[in-house]
Design a protein around this motif. Structure first.
Motif, PDB file in Angstrom:
ATOM      1  N   ASN A  41       0.686  -1.383   0.058  1.00 17.47           N
ATOM      2  CA  ASN A  41       0.174   0.117   0.039  1.00 17.47           C
ATOM      3  C   ASN A  41       0.803   1.281   0.038  1.00 17.47           C
ATOM      4  O   ASN A  41       0.611   2.261  -0.722  1.00 17.47           O
ATOM      5  N   GLU A  42       1.832   1.245   0.575  1.00 13.15           N
ATOM      6  CA  GLU A  42       2.803   2.353   0.866  1.00 13.15           C
ATOM      7  C   GLU A  42       3.421   2.791  -0.661  1.00 13.15           C
ATOM      8  O   GLU A  42       3.590   3.800  -0.929  1.00 13.15           O
ATOM      9  N   THR A  47       4.139   5.919  -5.397  1.00 13.42           N
ATOM     10  CA  THR A  47       4.056   5.746  -6.617  1.00 13.42           C
ATOM     11  C   THR A  47       3.091   6.686  -7.413  1.00 13.42           C
ATOM     12  O   THR A  47       3.503   7.677  -8.435  1.00 13.42           O
ATOM     13  N   GLN A  48       1.968   6.555  -6.994  1.00 13.43           N
ATOM     14  CA  GLN A  48       0.732   7.474  -7.629  1.00 13.43           C
ATOM     15  C   GLN A  48       0.958   8.742  -7.150  1.00 13.43           C
ATOM     16  O   GLN A  48       0.642   9.718  -8.015  1.00 13.43           O
ATOM     17  N   TYR A  66      10.765  10.559  -3.111  1.00  9.73           N
ATOM     18  CA  TYR A  66      10.817   9.011  -3.107  1.00  9.73           C
ATOM     19  C   TYR A  66      11.727   8.783  -4.458  1.00  9.73           C
ATOM     20  O   TYR A  66      11.413   8.932  -5.451  1.00  9.73           O
ATOM     21  N   TYR A  67      12.377   7.707  -4.171  1.00 11.55           N
ATOM     22  CA  TYR A  67      13.486   7.128  -4.790  1.00 11.55           C
ATOM     23  C   TYR A  67      13.292   5.669  -5.283  1.00 11.55           C
ATOM     24  O   TYR A  67      14.232   5.200  -6.081  1.00 11.55           O
ATOM     25  N   LEU A  81      15.953  -7.761   1.642  1.00 11.54           N
ATOM     26  CA  LEU A  81      14.535  -7.368   1.674  1.00 11.54           C
ATOM     27  C   LEU A  81      14.182  -6.088   0.956  1.00 11.54           C
ATOM     28  O   LEU A  81      14.813  -5.306   1.158  1.00 11.54           O
ATOM     29  N   PRO A  82      12.907  -5.935   0.234  1.00 10.19           N
ATOM     30  CA  PRO A  82      12.864  -4.674  -0.359  1.00 10.19           C
ATOM     31  C   PRO A  82      12.767  -3.684   0.607  1.00 10.19           C
ATOM     32  O   PRO A  82      11.774  -3.727   1.666  1.00 10.19           O
ATOM     33  N   HIS A  83      13.190  -2.475   0.363  1.00 14.56           N
ATOM     34  CA  HIS A  83      12.803  -1.309   1.293  1.00 14.56           C
ATOM     35  C   HIS A  83      12.340   0.028   0.358  1.00 14.56           C
ATOM     36  O   HIS A  83      12.948  -0.053  -0.936  1.00 14.56           O
ATOM     37  N   LEU A  84      11.510   0.831   0.861  1.00 15.86           N
ATOM     38  CA  LEU A  84      11.328   2.080   0.298  1.00 15.86           C
ATOM     39  C   LEU A  84      12.679   3.075   0.445  1.00 15.86           C
ATOM     40  O   LEU A  84      13.259   3.041   1.599  1.00 15.86           O
TER      41      LEU A  84
END
Length: 302
Positions: A41-42, A47-48, A66-67, A81-84
Motif C-alpha cells: 500500500n505504501e 508511486t501514484q 521518493y526514490y 528485503l525490499p525497502h522504500l
C-alpha cells in the motif's frame, strides 16, 4: 554503507533480530517494506503521489522525496528485503529536535479487521488521540553539547495526558528542555520556530488549506514530523524548521470526500501551537505572526 538512524524517534529501531529503517551517507532513508498489504500500500501511494498532477507544488514539499524501492540486507539479519528509498530529512542537520505527531482521533481505517480496529481503538482511547485529535508518538529535544537530548521512552510518551502535550509542545521550543517536567518551559525559541512566515505554524496552515479542499486521499495513522535546530537561532540564523508528513501504509482513496479525521486533528495541533505563540512577545513589524495566529483561529470553525 548502511547504518541505524541516529535520530529516529518512533517505530522499531533497527538491530540484529529487529527489523527497522536504515540510512546511508548520501542522504537516503531505507524503510523496510512490511510483508503484508501495508508494505505494498505504501509503495502504491508513493508511486501514484509522485506522478499525480493534481498535487500542488507547494504541497509536495511536505512529503519526502521518493526514490523507488531497493533490495538491501535487512537490519534483523534475515537477508535481502525490499525497502522504500526516501529522502532522509535529518541528513543535513547536526543536532535536530524532532517530534512525531500522529494525526486523527481515529487511527483505524474502514475495511480493517475487527481485531485491528479493536487494537487501534483501545490505543486511541488510552492516549490523547480521541480527546485531542492527535497524539505524540515520539520526540527528541536537543538541549546543549553538555546535556544532549531529552528523549523520553515510548511508554512515557504514550502516557502523555492533554496537559503533558501542552507542556511538551512548549518544551520543544525552549532553552531549558533537557530535564523532564521539573522546570517551567521558557519557550525561548517559540517565535523563531513556530512563528514567522516560514515557521511551523505557517507550514501547518498551508497544509490545513489543502486539506480543506483535497478529496483525493484519506490519511489514516499518518504522522506530522516537525524538525528544527537550535544552534542557528543562537547565531542569529533561521532554525530551518520543517514539517513533513510520514507513514502512508493506510492511505485510502478519498472518493471525493474531505478527510475530516485528519483535518480535525491537524486543526487541533494548530490551535495548541497558536496558543503558545499568543503568549510570546513578538514584533509584528518583523513578521506576520499576528496574522498567522488569526488564521489559526479559523480552526474553531472545523
Amino acid at each position: 554503507m548502511f547504518k541505524v538512524p541516529d535520530h529516529q524517534v518512533a517505530g522499531h529501531r533497527a538491530s540484529q533480530g529487529v527489523l527497522g529503517p536504515l540510512i546511508d551517507d548520501s542522504g537516503r532513508f531505507y524503510k523496510p517494506l512490511q510483508s503484508d498489504e501495508r508494505g505494498s500500500n505504501e509503495v502504491v501511494f508513493y508511486t501514484q503521489f509522485s506522478s499525480n498532477k493534481e498535487i500542488p507544488n507547494h504541497i509536495r514539499k511536505f512529503f519526502s522525496v521518493y526514490y523507488d524501492t531497493q533490495l538491501i540486507e535487512a537490519s534483523d539479519g534475515s537477508g535481502l528485503l525490499p525497502h522504500l528509498v526516501l529522502e532522509d530529512i535529518t541528513s543535513t542537520r547536526t543536532n535536530p529536535s524532532i517530534m512525531d505527531v500522529k494525526i486523527g482521533s481515529r487511527t483505524w481505517y474502514p475495511q480493517a479487521s475487527e481485531d485491528y480496529i479493536t487494537k487501534c481503538l483501545m490505543k486511541d482511547r488510552q492516549t490523547t488521540s480521541l480527546p485531542l485529535g492527535f497524539r505524540i508518538s515520539g520526540l527528541q529535544i536537543y538541549g546543549s553539547e553538555q546535556s544532549g537530548y531529552w528523549k523520553p521512552d515510548k511508554k512515557r510518551v504514550l502516557g502523555f495526558t492533554a496537559e503533558d502535550v501542552r507542556v511538551v509542545l512548549r518544551k520543544f521550543v525552549s532553552s531549558n528542555s533537557s530535564d523532564d517536567f521539573g522546570t517551567e518551559p521558557d519557550c525561548a525559541f517559540a517565535a523563531a520556530v513556530y512563528g514567522g512566515s516560514t515557521g511551523i505554524l505557517a507550514q501547518l496552515l498551508k497544509l490545513k488549506a489543502w486539506f480543506e479542499d483535497q478529496t483525493i486521499y484519506h490519511f489514516y495513522s499518518c504522522s506530522v514530523l516537525m524538525v528544527y535546530e537550535k544552534e542557528p537561532i543562537l547565531n542569529g540564523k533561521s532554525p530551518s524548521a520543517a514539517v513533513k508528513l510520514v507513514d502512508f501504509a493506510h492511505v485510502l482513496d478519498g472518493q471525493g470526500v474531505i478527510d475530516h479525521n485528519f483535518l480535525g486533528g491537524l486543526c487541533s495541533l494548530i490551535k495548541f501551537i497558536s496558543e503558545i505563540l499568543k503568549d510570546q512577545p513578538h514584533d509584528l513589524t518583523k513578521d506576520n505572526s499576528g496574522s498567522e495566529i488569526a488564521c489559526a483561529n479559523d480552526c474553531n470553525k472545523i
